[in-house]
Design an enzyme around this catalytic site. Structure first.
Site, PDB file in Angstrom:
ATOM      1  N   SER A 155      -2.523   0.588   3.591  1.00 48.54           N
ATOM      2  CA  SER A 155      -1.239   1.124   4.007  1.00 48.54           C
ATOM      3  C   SER A 155      -0.823   0.525   5.352  1.00 48.54           C
ATOM      4  CB  SER A 155      -1.314   2.654   4.051  1.00 48.54           C
ATOM      5  OG  SER A 155      -0.039   3.227   4.123  1.00 48.54           O
ATOM      6  N   ASP A 165       1.532   2.236  -2.509  1.00 47.44           N
ATOM      7  CA  ASP A 165       0.687   2.390  -1.323  1.00 47.44           C
ATOM      8  C   ASP A 165      -0.806   2.271  -1.630  1.00 47.44           C
ATOM      9  OD1 ASP A 165      -0.667   3.494   0.996  1.00 47.44           O
ATOM     10  OD2 ASP A 165       1.287   4.241   1.611  1.00 47.44           O
TER      11      ASP A 165
END
Length: 819
Positions: free
Chosen positions: A94, A337
Site C-alpha cells: 500500500s 490495495d
C-alpha cells in the site's frame, strides 16, 4: 588486513495511508547511511575526512548532512573493523509500497530522494488527489456546511483528530465530505501521475551506470498487490486427484543485479519507470478511496504524454507470465490495495533474504517500518461490538492492523534452528575431518593434483555406504533433487504453467523413466569402488553430477561458510593479515563459481534444438489427460534417454565441478597454512556427510541454496526512539488520524510526520549500527554524541522547509540542545 563485515539490511514498509510521509523521512536517512558507506569504501578514498562529505559528491545534498555523521562513524569503526552497510531486499504494501519503490530506485542507481520531499509535502493533499468528476462544487451538499465544524470538534474530542484544527484542515475536510459518495472520490490516474513524476524527477545525467549496490550483489524489490479476480491454481490431492483454487495474492518483483565487472541489469532504470509507477499505484489502491488499477490506465497516461514504455513487455512477462500460461490477458487484470491480503510482507521478505549471499561475515537484519504507535491504538473493548463495528473490523481494520506475531515468531524459530545448525557444524567438524583424512590417507594435507581431488570427491561417499540405512535413503534424496531440476528444465522449455497438470505429468513420466533406467532405485545405491572420472560412476550418481545443481550450490555455500569462520584465526597478526588476503581471493573465486550456477535459474540457456526436442516429445502427451504415463514411458524410452543425454551435455554441470576442483587444487589453496587448507577441503570433500547432517534443517528453513545465517529483526516506529519526546508528551504522528487520511488534510500534519520520520531514523539506525559492533569497539564510540549531531543536522536542513510547524521545530531544537 582487519576483519571485514557486512551489515545487510532488508527493509519492510507496512501500509499506513498518509503516514507514508513519515516513511519518506526514514528513507532519507537510510539512503544517507548507504551513501556514506559507499563513499567510505570507494577506491579513490585518500583518508582525508574533510573531503568526505555527501555534498562534495552529491551537490543536491546540503553542505552539512547526516550522511557526514554516518561517514565519521564508519571512520571511527574502521580503526577496528571494516564495516559495509548494504540494503539488498525491500518490500512494501500500500502506501509502504510507494516508499519501497522510491528507495529501491535511489539505491539501484545512486539517486537522491530530496526531490521527492517537496512533492510529498505539497502534493499529498486531498485537494490534489480528488477526481475532478467527484470534487464537490460550491453548492454540493451545502447542507453539510454548518455541520463540518461540530463534526471536526467531535472527532477531536474522540481522538480521531489530533492537534489544531486550522483553516486548511477545515476546508479540506469540508471538500472531502461533500465530494462524491458511493464511488471512489480520489483520482487513480492522478496518483499514478504523481508517482511517475516523482520517480522521473529523481533522474540525473550519467546515473544509469551508477549504483549503491557493490559489484557482485543484487537488489530485490517486492510490491504486494491484490488481484481482484485472481488466477486458478492446480492442487494435487488424493481424491479427487486434482482440484482448482483461486489465488489473489500477486507480488510484483523488481530486481537490479550488478555483476563482478560492475555491469547492471536493472528494473529501476528510466525505461522501467512506468512499471514501477504502475506497481506503486496498484498497491496503494485503497479500497473505497481509489479505483482499482489496470494496465490501460498507465498506457493512456503515457500516450497522453507521448512517452514510451520500453520495459513493458519485460515487466508483463516477469510479473504476469501466469496470465499468458492460462490464456488470459494481463490487460484485464484488476488490481487493488496490496494491504488487503499482505499488509506486512515479512514472509515474502524472508524468502528473498534466503536467496541472497554475502561476501564475508554478514550481520543480516530485517527492519520493519511501522508508523503506528502502540499508544495510538485504542484499547480492546470489553463489550460485544455492534453490527457496523464488526463489519468494519472484519473487512478493513483487522486485516490491515493484525499484528505481525506469527511472522516474527516464525523468524524467531528460524533463528533458533540456525543457531542449532551452526552448533551441529561445530560438533561434527572433528568427525568429518577424520573421515576425509582416512579417505585421502592424509594426502589432502600435503600436495596433490586436480586428478587426486576429483578422485577424492567422486569416492567421498564411500565411507557412509557401509551404513545403508543412511546412505541409500540420502542418495535417493539427491537423485530426486536432480530429477526435479530435469523436470523444471523440460517444463520451462515446453512453456507449461507451473503447478499445472502438464508439469505433474512430466514429473510422473521422468520418475518412471528413472526407475526403468536404474537411476531411481528401490533399495541399494551401490557406491563406486574406485572412481577417477565421471564415466566410472553408476547411473544414479551421474544424475546428481549432470543435474544436481541445488546440491552443488549448497556445497559451495557451505565452503564459503567454512571460509568465513577462518577469518582472524591466525596465531600472529602478520599471519592473520596474510591469511585474510588469501581467503579473500578464494572467497571471490568461489562466489564466481556460485554466480556461474545462476544461469540454471531459467531454461533460457538451452539451445533451440534442445527446446524443440522437449516440445516434440512432451507436447502430445499433455494434450490429453487420458494418456497413461506408464504407456508413454514404455513407448518413448529411447527418446527420453536421448533427451536427458542432450540436456545433461548442454547443462555441463560436470564442467562446473571441474572448475571447483581446479580452484581447490590450485596453488592459491595449497599454499594456505595447514589449518585453513584442511578446513576448506574438509568442507568440500566431506560435503556429502555435512549434507546428511544438515539437509533436514536446511530444507525446513528453505536454505537449499543460500547461506546459513540468522536474521535479526529490528523495528523503526515512534515507540522505539525515546531520545526526543513529543512536546507535552502528546501524540507524535498525526497522519494516522481521520482514519489514516489525516496527512492528506493539511500540510502541517505532513511536515510534522516527515520531521519525526527523519529524527526517529537517525536514532534507530545508530542503535542498529551499535548492535552490530563487537562490545569492545562499541564502547569506544560515543553514540549519544553521534545521535545528537545527527538530530542537529536534520533540524538545520529542514527548518526553512517546515514553515507550518515553527513551534515544534523550536521545541525539538531545545530538546536536542539539552541532550
Amino acid at each position: 588486513m582487519m576483519k571485514h563485515k557486512e551489515l545487510r539490511l532488508a527493509i519492510v514498509f507496512f501500509g499506513g495511508v498518509s503516514l507514508a510521509v513519515y516513511q519518506h523521512g526514514i528513507n532519507r536517512e537510510i539512503l544517507n547511511l548507504v551513501r556514506a558507506s559507499k563513499l567510505y569504501h570507494r577506491d579513490d578514498r585518500d583518508g582525508d575526512s574533510t573531503a568526505a562529505t555527501l555534498h562534495a559528491h552529491y551537490p543536491d545534498e546540503p553542505e552539512r548532512s547526516t550522511g557526514d555523521v554516518y561517514y565519521r562513524f564508519l571512520e571511527a569503526v574502521g580503526q577496528h573493523l571494516d564495516l559495509r552497510v548494504i540494503v539488498d531486499v525491500i518490500s512494501g504494501a500500500s502506501a509502504g509500497a510507494m516508499n519501497g519503490v522510491a528507495l529501491s530506485r535511489a539505491l539501484a542507481h545512486d539517486l537522491s530522494l530530496a526531490p521527492l520531499t517537496n512533492m510529498w509535502l505539497a502534493e499529498a493533499d486531498i485537494a490534489a488527489l480528488l477526481d475532478p468528476e467527484a470534487r464537490a462544487r460550491r453548492w454540493s451538499k451545502w447542507i453539510f456546511w454548518p455541520l463540518v465544524g461540530p463534526l471536526l470538534a467531535r472527532l477531536k474530542r474522540e481522538g480521531l483528530i489530533i492537534g489544531r484544527i486550522d483553516p486548511e484542515l477545515r476546508e479540506r475536510a469540508s471538500l472531502f465530505l461533500r465530494s462524491r459518495w458511493f464511488k471512489p472520490p480520489l483520482d487513480g490516474r492522478r496518483l499514478a501521475t504523481l508517482i511517475l513524476d516523482g520517480l522521473t524527477v529523481m533522474e540525473r545525467p550519467g546515473a544509469a551506470g551508477e549504483s549503491l549496490l557493490p559489484s557482485g550483489t543484487r537488489l530485490d524489490l517486492l510490491v504486494t498487490v491484490t488481484d481482484f479476480r485472481g488466477l486458478d491454481r492446480s492442487i494435487f490431492i488424493h481424491d479427487p486427484p486434482m482440484l482448482t483454487e483461486r489465488e489473489h495474492r500477486r507480488p510484483l518483483h523488481f530486481q537490479l543485479s550488478r555483476d563482478r565487472g560492475g555491469h547492471l541489469r536493472s528494473d529501476f532504470d528510466f525505461d522501467s519507470l512506468p512499471s514501477l509507477a504502475f506497481a506503486a499505484r496498484a498497491s496503494a489502491s485503497y479500497p473505497g478511496a481509489f479505483p482499482p488499477a489496470q494496465l490501460r490506465e498507465m498506457d493512456e497516461l503515457l500516450a497522453a504524454r507521448h512517452r514510451p514504455w520500453p520495459a513493458r513487455a519485460r515487466f508483463l512477462q516477469h510479473n504476469f507470465g501466469s496470465y499468458s500460461e492460462q490464456r488470459k490477458d494481463p490487460e484485464e487484470a484488476v488490481l487493488v490495495d496490496g494491504s488487503i491480503l499482505d499488509n506486512k510482507p515479512i514472509i515474502a521478505t524472508l524468502e528473498a533474504i534466503r536467496a541472497q549471499s554475502a561476501f564475508r561475515e554478514v550481520d543480516r537484519r530485517l527492519i520493519f517500518i511501522d508508523p503506528h504507535s502502540q499508544r495510538d491504538r485504542p484499547a480492546p473493548g470489553t463489550g460485544v461490538p455492534g453490527f457496523f463495528a464488526t463489519l468494519r473490523g472484519a473487512l478493513s481494520d483487522l486485516p490491515r492492523t493484525d499484528p505481525t506475531y506469527k511472522e516474527l515468531a516464525d523468524v524467531s524459530r528460524y533463528n533458533k534452528q540456525v543457531r542449532r545448525l551452526k552448533q551441529a557444524i561445530c560438533y561434527a567438524r572433528p568427525q568429518v575431518a577424520r573421515l576425509i583424512d582416512q579417505a585421502t590417507e592424509g594426502r589432502f594435507r600435503g600436495s596433490f593434483t586436480i586428478s587426486d581431488l576429483r578422485h577424492w570427491r567422486l569416492s567421498s561417499t564411500n565411507a557412509l555406504a557401509a551404513t545403508p540405512v543412511v546412505y541409500d535413503s540420502f542418495m535417493r534424496t539427491l537423485v530426486l533433487e536432480g530429477l526435479d531440476f530435469l523436470v523444471a528444465l523440460i517444463v520451462g522449455a515446453c512453456g507449461f504453467p507451473r503447478e499445472s497438470a502438464a508439469e505433474h505429468y512430466v514429473q510422473e513420466v521422468v520418475e518412471l523413466w528413472a526407475k526403468q533406467q536404474g537411476i531411481l532405485l528401490a533399495d541399494s545405491y551401490k557406491a563406486a569402488e574406485d572412481a577417477y572420472e565421471n564415466v566410472d560412476m553408476p547411473g544414479f550418481a551421474k544424475m546428481v553430477i549432470d543435474f544436481g545443481v541445488v546440491y552443488k550450490k549448497r556445497r559451495l555455500n557451505f565452503v564459503l561458510h567454512e571460509i568465513n569462520d577462518l577469518y582472524g584465526s591466525g596465531d600472529s597478526q602478520a599471519e592473520t593479515v596474510q591469511a585474510a588476503e588469501d581467503l579473500d581471493l578464494i572467497n571471490i573465486q568461489i562466489h564466481k563459481l556460485i554466480d556461474a550456477l545462476s544461469m540454471y535459474d531459467d531454461p533460457g540457456f538451452l539451445s533451440e534444438p534442445a527446446v524443440a526436442m522437449c516440445r516434440k516429445l512432451f507436447a502430445p502427451m499433455t494434450a490429453s489427460r487420458a494418456v497413461d504415463a506408464g504407456q508413454f514411458v514404455a513407448g518413448r524410452s529411447a527418446d527420453l534417454t536421448a533427451l536427458v543425454r542432450r540436456l545433461g551435455i548442454e547443462c555441463d554441470l560436470a564442467g562446473k565441478n571441474d572448475d571447483a576442483d581446479a580452484l581447490l587444487s590450485s596453488a592459491l589453496l595449497q599454499n594456505l597454512e595447514s589449518h585453513s587448507r584442511a578446513a576448506i577441503l574438509t568442507g568440500y570433500l566431506g560435503y556429502f556427510y555435512w549434507d546428511v547432517i544438515l539437509h533436514p534443517v536446511v530444507s525446513a528453513l528453505a536454505l537449499e541454496t543460500g547461506p546459513i545465517e540468522e536474521i535479526l529483526v529490528d523495528r523503526i516506529s515512534p515507540d522505539d526512539a525515546p531520545s526526543l519526546a513529543a512536546p507535552g508528551n502528546t501524540r507524535m504522528l498525526l497522519g494516522g488520524t481521520f482514519a489514516g487520511f489525516g496527512g492528506f488534510l493539511n500540510r502541517a500534519t505532513r511536515e510534522n510526520d516527515y520531521l519525526w520520520g527523519r529524527l526517529h531514523a537517525v536514532e534507530r539506525l545508530f542503535d542498529i549500527l551499535a548492535s552490530t559492533l563487537p562490545v569492545a569497539v562499541r564502547g569506544a564510540i560515543d553514540f549519544r554524541a553521534l545521535k545528537k549531531e545527527g538530530f542537529q543536522r536534520v533540524i538545520e536542513e529542514e527548518t526553512e522547509r517546515l514553515r507550518r510547524i515553527p513551534e515544534l521545530v523550536k521545541e525539538i531544537r531545545s530538546a536536542i540542545a539539552a541532550l
